[in-house]
Design a protein around this motif. Structure first.
Motif, mmCIF file in Angstrom:
data_model
loop_
_atom_site.group_PDB
_atom_site.id
_atom_site.type_symbol
_atom_site.label_atom_id
_atom_site.label_comp_id
_atom_site.label_asym_id
_atom_site.label_seq_id
_atom_site.Cartn_x
_atom_site.Cartn_y
_atom_site.Cartn_z
ATOM 1 N N MET A 1 0.836 -1.181 0.000
ATOM 2 C CA MET A 1 0.000 0.000 0.000
ATOM 3 C C MET A 1 0.883 1.247 0.000
ATOM 4 O O MET A 1 0.641 2.176 -0.756
ATOM 5 C CB MET A 1 -0.921 -0.038 1.219
ATOM 6 N N TRP A 2 1.886 1.251 0.856
ATOM 7 C CA TRP A 2 2.729 2.441 1.023
ATOM 8 C C TRP A 2 3.455 2.776 -0.272
ATOM 9 O O TRP A 2 3.504 3.933 -0.675
ATOM 10 C CB TRP A 2 3.710 2.215 2.173
ATOM 11 N N LYS A 3 3.998 1.773 -0.958
ATOM 12 C CA LYS A 3 4.712 2.026 -2.217
ATOM 13 C C LYS A 3 3.759 2.581 -3.272
ATOM 14 O O LYS A 3 4.127 3.459 -4.046
ATOM 15 C CB LYS A 3 5.379 0.754 -2.726
ATOM 16 N N GLY A 4 2.542 2.070 -3.293
ATOM 17 C CA GLY A 4 1.554 2.573 -4.239
ATOM 18 C C GLY A 4 1.210 4.034 -3.976
ATOM 19 O O GLY A 4 1.090 4.832 -4.904
ATOM 20 N N PHE A 9 1.530 9.729 -5.429
ATOM 21 C CA PHE A 9 1.767 11.110 -5.007
ATOM 22 C C PHE A 9 3.186 11.573 -5.323
ATOM 23 O O PHE A 9 3.625 12.611 -4.837
ATOM 24 C CB PHE A 9 1.474 11.267 -3.509
ATOM 25 N N GLN A 10 3.901 10.794 -6.137
ATOM 26 C CA GLN A 10 5.251 11.136 -6.611
ATOM 27 C C GLN A 10 6.198 11.487 -5.466
ATOM 28 O O GLN A 10 6.927 12.468 -5.524
ATOM 29 C CB GLN A 10 5.181 12.265 -7.642
ATOM 30 N N SER A 17 -0.317 8.554 4.831
ATOM 31 C CA SER A 17 0.186 7.259 5.306
ATOM 32 C C SER A 17 -0.795 6.165 4.900
ATOM 33 O O SER A 17 -1.957 6.426 4.577
ATOM 34 C CB SER A 17 0.338 7.278 6.828
ATOM 35 N N ALA A 18 -0.322 4.920 4.932
ATOM 36 C CA ALA A 18 -1.197 3.794 4.622
ATOM 37 C C ALA A 18 -2.354 3.738 5.621
ATOM 38 O O ALA A 18 -3.491 3.443 5.252
ATOM 39 C CB ALA A 18 -0.400 2.496 4.637
ATOM 40 N N SER A 19 -2.083 4.051 6.872
ATOM 41 C CA SER A 19 -3.124 4.053 7.902
ATOM 42 C C SER A 19 -4.201 5.090 7.579
ATOM 43 O O SER A 19 -5.396 4.823 7.694
ATOM 44 C CB SER A 19 -2.506 4.335 9.266
ATOM 45 N N ALA A 20 -3.772 6.277 7.172
ATOM 46 C CA ALA A 20 -4.734 7.332 6.830
ATOM 47 C C ALA A 20 -5.590 6.915 5.634
ATOM 48 O O ALA A 20 -6.803 7.156 5.616
ATOM 49 C CB ALA A 20 -4.005 8.631 6.524
ATOM 50 N N PHE A 21 -4.962 6.268 4.665
ATOM 51 C CA PHE A 21 -5.703 5.798 3.488
ATOM 52 C C PHE A 21 -6.785 4.799 3.899
ATOM 53 O O PHE A 21 -7.930 4.896 3.478
ATOM 54 C CB PHE A 21 -4.735 5.170 2.485
#
Length: 81
Positions: A1-4, A9-10, A17-21
């Protein structure tokens, strides 16, 4: 998730963060996904079908199939993995 997220977002400073997503994703109603599905499929043009079904592979995968005597054009070997 984080890499995506970083890629989308370049690598920007404002990348969530992944958590926020995940927390924001929980706000989406199931009806939103159903509506999106219907809008997408309604936008497709009619084409060839496989026993009445339209086959879509949009995640980078390749569909493998067996050959069908009644339709020699239906065979697609796919990729080896």
């Amino acid at each position: 998730m984080w890499k995506g997220l970083l890629g989308y977002f370049q690598n920007g400073i404002g990348t969530p963060s992944a958590s926020a997503f995940v927390q924001q994703r929980k706000k989406l109603l199931p009806q939103a996904f159903e509506d999106l599905f219907h809008r997408f499929t309604d936008s497709l043009t009619a084409g060839k079908t496989f026993w009445g079904y339209r086959l879509l592979a949009i995640d980078g995968t390749s569909l493998k199939s067996t050959s069908y005597l009644e339709d020699s054009d239906a065979y697609r070997p796919g990729t080896q993995r």
